[in-house]
Scaffold this active site. Structure first.
Site, short mmCIF file in Angstrom:
data_model
loop_
_atom_site.label_atom_id
_atom_site.label_comp_id
_atom_site.label_asym_id
_atom_site.label_seq_id
_atom_site.Cartn_x
_atom_site.Cartn_y
_atom_site.Cartn_z
N GLU A 169 35.94 37.10 41.99
CA GLU A 169 34.79 36.38 42.33
C GLU A 169 33.09 36.69 42.03
O GLU A 169 32.42 37.08 42.56
CB GLU A 169 34.75 36.42 44.09
N GLU A 174 43.95 34.03 46.49
CA GLU A 174 43.90 34.29 47.65
C GLU A 174 43.58 32.91 48.41
O GLU A 174 43.21 31.90 47.96
CB GLU A 174 42.42 34.94 47.91
#
Ligand code: BDP
Length: 595
Positions: free
Chosen positions: A415, A504
């Site tokens: 991320e 995720e």
């Protein structure tokens, strides 16, 4: 970098156990040279373990700065002509190590090993002392990055000297000696490193090896043994190749391991050193919309995990590792990602044995503020110094993990703000160094950005995305998930034409909370939530994997959205199943066109 092993020549002495421990409350230990004599005012501390949850004191749990570990050890008389190495599996995040008051090593980075040749520092026949100062402070030059915040200009609202460690990642900043500290021996002339790569030709397996040897030797003999101990090949030389007819492959779910036994001989023809390197014969490749292991399309089913458990924090616990692997098999998972840092060598060796597929991640997490103006890739944040540490961490991770058949892909960050222009040269360099260091494995970066604004998806082989539709956006709206997910997936595929893993997706769930119709935080909601995502995944042939976030509940810093940690686990922190575990088991263990 070789893992320390015992064999007929090398010996290992594990220094795990109770060490003396002291929190450096006033940051005076280094100035006062606490390492020069026995530590005073100590308490007992377990190694390996995070120190944070062992005592009952919040001030110890939340301490920012140095802590000190110390213990004594003896060198066996039989080690008289050996090199003696002191090796720390990991110290989170910075460490200085002294032996008998003399500095032996310093290291930055909390998730990889370091070692020192202490042959000339030890005393034989008497007590020796190892002292390690471990520091947990994070700034922008570290991975993960952080900021120490001071409160001097807060007009007296905070006590003098008050500071906090700001972190931009969602796991507790556990600290300490998380992995075993070991002494091991080698002969004076020794095998420094071995690199193994494998290929498949028809029914044969090709094992290529390259050794680095320190000092003189007259001959290197290399044998390959199968799992039953039968020799299946032999050759000579510091590099070379062995062919195994009718090779048994390392496959997901079947971690078949050969052993490459390397022996070096001195000029008198006597054996000098030997090392047994586990080898799994397998290939990995990304082509078109697919990920191939041994030329068969592979679909990733599993989780993002953490090294995290009660009391031990991030400390190595082989019982927990084994329990987790048994639960992974029970639920029908075949893989996991080492979110958000390289896991212990012990766990990686177990994954090799158990045939679990691993995406290995470097601790580059927290490089994103989800803002167009509050940028991250800039002079005072993620800068040249961060990059150089990032490159070092990747090189060290690959040096440690390159021979693990379980590792099928490197993850270079989690991320990051890949929408920022300055992220492009940064990750171009990271990818270049990763590929150079290991041309044999695909690379991914785990993305949080949207396909329309991302700038670096073109650099990697597989697109990994973390998505929380219905949780962090449109909270509670289960009916919107499939639609949002479809758009997102198509967006990535249309932009890059590469296979996609959903690395995720998940919802916080408190075990024991029930609601029909489902309401966020209930077990029913978590089950339905995952189901909505699966409807979308099943429609797209370029989707090559689903990793639920997270395997088990885990500790985080305190926060308004964290009810004693992150509760997105499919298992509780004590490894008991929530309702969604049974739903996932049903899905993953049933016949399905994707697997
Ligand atoms: C993702 C992060 C992960 C977090 C998760 C969450 O990659 O570390 O724990 O979100 O919020 O952004 O649960």
């Amino acid at each position: 970098m070789l893992y320390p092993i015992d064999n007929g020549i090398r010996e290992v002495k594990d220094l795990s156990g109770i060490w003396n421990f002291r929190v450096d409350e006033r940051d005076e230990g280094k100035k006062q040279q606490w390492y020069s004599q026995k530590l005073e005012q100590t308490m007992p501390m377990a190694v390996p373990a995070s120190y944070n949850d062992i005592t009952t004191e919040a001030s110890i749990r939340d301490h920012i700065g140095d802590v000190w570990y110390e213990r004594s050890f003896y060198i066996p008389a039989s080690w008289s002509d050996r090199r003696i190495i002191l090796r720390v599996g990991s110290a989170t995040h910075h460490a200085v190590m002294w032996v008998n008051g003399q500095e032996a090593a310093r290291h930055k980075g909390g998730f990889l090993p370091f070692e020192a040749d202490i042959t000339d520092q030890i005393v034989r026949g008497a007590e020796n002392r190892v002292t390690i100062a471990v520091n947990n402070e994070l700034d922008w030059t570290c991975l993960p990055s952080g900021e120490i915040k001071t409160y001097e200009d807060a007009e007296g609202r905070y006590p003098e000297g008050y500071k906090t460690q700001e972190t931009f990642f969602d796991f507790y900043n556990y600290s300490g000696l998380h992995r075993p500290v070991k002494l091991y021996t080698t002969p004076k002339n020794y095998i420094r490193d071995i690199t193994v790569t494998t290929a498949i030709q028809g029914t044969s397996g090709i094992v290529q090896y390259q050794c680095e040897i320190s000092g003189k030797h007259s001959k290197v003999v290399v044998r390959l043994m199968d799992a039953e101990g039968n020799q299946v090949g032999e050759t000579e030389g510091i590099h070379g190749q062995l062919t195994v007819e009718q090779a048994k492959l390392w496959e997901p779910g079947r971690g078949y391991l050969y052993s490459l036994a390397v022996e070096t001989f001195n000029e008198q023809g006597q054996i000098e050193d030997c090392y047994q390197q586990p080898v799994g014969i397998r290939t990995v490749r990304v082509e078109g919309k697919q990920f191939f292991i041994n030329n068969k399309p592979f679909y990733f089913k599993g989780f993002g995990k953490h090294e995290d458990s009660d009391a031990r924090g991030r400390g190595l616990d082989e019982a927990i590792n084994l329990k987790d692997f048994n639960l992974l098999k029970w639920i029908g998972a075949n893989s996991f990602r080492t979110a958000h840092y390289p896991y212990s060598e012990e766990l990686m060796r177990l994954a090799d044995r158990e045939g679990l597929v691993v995406i290995d991640e470097v601790p580059a997490v927290g490089m994103c503020f989800w803002s167009e103006t509050n940028t991250v890739f800039r002079e005072d944040r993620v800068n040249e110094k961060t990059l150089s540490h990032h490159l070092q961490a990747i090189q060290d991770m690959i040096a440690r993990d390159k021979n693990h058949p379980c590792v099928v892909m490197w993850s270079i960050a989690n991320e990051a703000a890949t929408n920022e222009e300055a992220a492009v040269p940064y990750f171009t360099k990271v990818v270049e160094v990763t590929r150079k260091q290991d041309p044999s494995r695909p690379i991914t970066i785990v993305q949080t950005m949207w396909p329309s604004v991302d700038r670096i998806g073109g650099l990697v082989d597989v697109i990994c995305i973390n998505k929380y539709f219905g949780w962090y956006s449109d909270h509670g709206k289960l009916s919107l998930i499939e639609r949002h997910m479809d758009r997102e997936l198509l967006g990535w595929y249309e932009r890059y034409g590469k296979p996609v893993i959903i690395s995720e997706y998940g919802a916080d769930t408190i075990a024991g909370f029930h609601q029909i119709p489902p309401v966020a935080f209930s077990e029913e909601f978590q089950s339905e939530y995952l189901n909505e995502f699966h409807k979308s995944f099943d429609k797209h042939d370029f989707v090559i994997g689903e990793h639920v976030w997270a395997f088990a509940d885990f500790a985080t810093k305190q926060g308004l959205t964290r009810v004693i940690g992150n509760r997105k686990g499919i298992f509780t922190r004590q490894r008991q199943p929530k309702a969604a575990a049974f739903k996932l088991q049903q899905r993953w263990k049933s016949e399905h066109p994707k697997w």
